[in-house]
Design an enzyme around this catalytic site. Structure first.
Site, PDB file in Angstrom:
ATOM      1  N   TYR A   1      -8.700  52.061  24.993  1.00 22.38           N
ATOM      2  CA  TYR A   1      -9.444  51.572  26.150  1.00 22.38           C
ATOM      3  C   TYR A   1     -10.634  52.478  26.466  1.00 22.38           C
ATOM      4  O   TYR A   1     -11.757  52.008  26.713  1.00 22.38           O
ATOM      5  CB  TYR A   1      -8.493  51.491  27.343  1.00 22.38           C
ATOM      6  CG  TYR A   1      -9.100  51.068  28.653  1.00 22.38           C
ATOM      7  CD1 TYR A   1      -9.518  49.764  28.871  1.00 22.38           C
ATOM      8  CD2 TYR A   1      -9.227  51.986  29.693  1.00 22.38           C
ATOM      9  CE1 TYR A   1     -10.050  49.374  30.093  1.00 22.38           C
ATOM     10  CE2 TYR A   1      -9.751  51.611  30.917  1.00 22.38           C
ATOM     11  CZ  TYR A   1     -10.163  50.306  31.110  1.00 22.38           C
ATOM     12  OH  TYR A   1     -10.692  49.939  32.316  1.00 22.38           O
TER      13      TYR A   1
ATOM     14  N   LYS B   1     -14.540  51.390  26.398  1.00 21.58           N
ATOM     15  CA  LYS B   1     -15.353  51.478  27.609  1.00 21.58           C
ATOM     16  C   LYS B   1     -16.522  52.450  27.434  1.00 21.58           C
ATOM     17  O   LYS B   1     -17.599  52.244  28.015  1.00 21.58           O
ATOM     18  CB  LYS B   1     -14.484  51.892  28.802  1.00 21.58           C
ATOM     19  CG  LYS B   1     -13.522  50.801  29.265  1.00 21.58           C
ATOM     20  CD  LYS B   1     -14.260  49.523  29.631  1.00 21.58           C
ATOM     21  CE  LYS B   1     -13.374  48.515  30.336  1.00 21.58           C
ATOM     22  NZ  LYS B   1     -14.081  47.240  30.622  1.00 21.58           N
TER      23      LYS B   1
END
Length: 303
Positions: free
Chosen positions: A171, A175
């Site tokens: 993640y 991001k």
């Protein structure tokens, strides 16, 4: 409806729940016609249902707004193209794209399967790139036809991408990639009348509750600082024509606080004017470290 986005058409991905849902309602309340995209998967990306997107669409309509549901997979070129096409076919224009879709599959790095890496990078990073590409191609064609748009893209990054997050390597990497994508898109698409920014929200959503149930406190009486709705006003403004001249920026948004992030800047430097030996390079680094501004700690480090 009247408002800051009156006459504008906005697409929101991952708009069936959480932050995307709040953004869709806020954009509609500000006068936008909204394309509500959601694949309807669970917090880990499994399953699928048309219900979340349709429910948000129905509620916007019940409130007097205009919305249409899209349930395609925007991490595929076909799904992203159909998302842009639906906006154009339904409303005849597209003015703003809010990239928000995502899910989590948290693991410590040494326990992280390749499939879980690929799935999270795909939905977050590819799921930003493909809608951006197809919307950008439309706006480029408009600009070349002499109809330069006042187009806006709002990407969704995270504190995990800005600072790192233990147990969220997939993640955090995705991001962080969105940050780079935002800067490149702002530089490349500005000539076509497109502004591109990113927001790193902190809010209580289904996704954060799923991974951090014990850490998410119940809202205190009065102002709920973790409500997703707190992030949406900034997103609405960035999606509006009123944000003219604001592009290539990253914002943190939490509760009533908005922070402009400054990104990477050169810090302490040592220049020998010739090739270093390994020992010399090590000495130079150790001498510079005390002058370096301390970075914000990685989320979850030291627990």
């Amino acid at each position: 409806m009247t408002g800051i986005c009156a006459g504008r058409v906005a697409v929101v991905t991952g708009a069936g729940r959480g932050l995307g849902r709040a953004h869709a309602f806020a954009l509609a309340a500000a006068g936008a016609q909204v394309v509500v995209n959601d694949l309807g998967v669970d917090p880990g990306g499994a399953g699928g249902s048309a219900s979340p997107a349709q429910q948000v669409t129905d509620e916007i309509t019940a409130r007097g707004g205009e919305a249409v549901a899209h349930t395609g997979d925007i991490a595929t070129s076909r799904g992203a193209a159909s998302l842009v096409a639906l906006a154009l076919d339904t409303y005849g224009r597209l003015d703003a794209l809010v990239n928000n879709a995502g899910f989590l599959r948290d693991r410590m790095l040494l326990n992280l399967d390749e499939d879980d890496w690929d799935a999270v990078v795909r939905v977050h990073l590819t799921g930003h790139f493909l809608p951006l590409k197809h919307a950008g191609a439309h706006w480029r064609a408009e600009a070349k036809a002499g109809r330069t748009p006042r187009a806006r893209i709002v990407n969704t990054t995270s504190g995990a991408g800005l600072h790192g997050s233990v147990g969220q390597g997939n993640y955090a990497a995705a991001k962080a990639g969105i940050l780079g994508l935002t800067l490149v898109a702002a530089a490349e698409l500005g000539r076509y009348g497109v502004q591109v920014n990113a927001v790193a929200p902190a809010a209580r959503t289904r996704m954060t509750e799923w991974t951090h149930r014990d850490a998410m406190a119940s809202p205190a009486a009065g102002f709920d600082a973790m409500a997703p709705d707190n992030v949406s006003p900034l997103v609405v403004w960035l999606a509006s024509a009123d944000s003219h001249g604001v592009s290539g920026h990253v914002f943190e948004a939490e509760g009533g606080r908005i922070t402009l992030m400054e990104g990477w800047h050169p810090g302490p430097t040592a220049d020998k004017g010739a090739r270093w030996t390994p020992a010399e390079a090590g000495t130079a680094v150790r001498n510079m470290l005390p002058d370096l501004r301390p970075p914000r700690p990685v989320y979850g480090a030291g627990r």
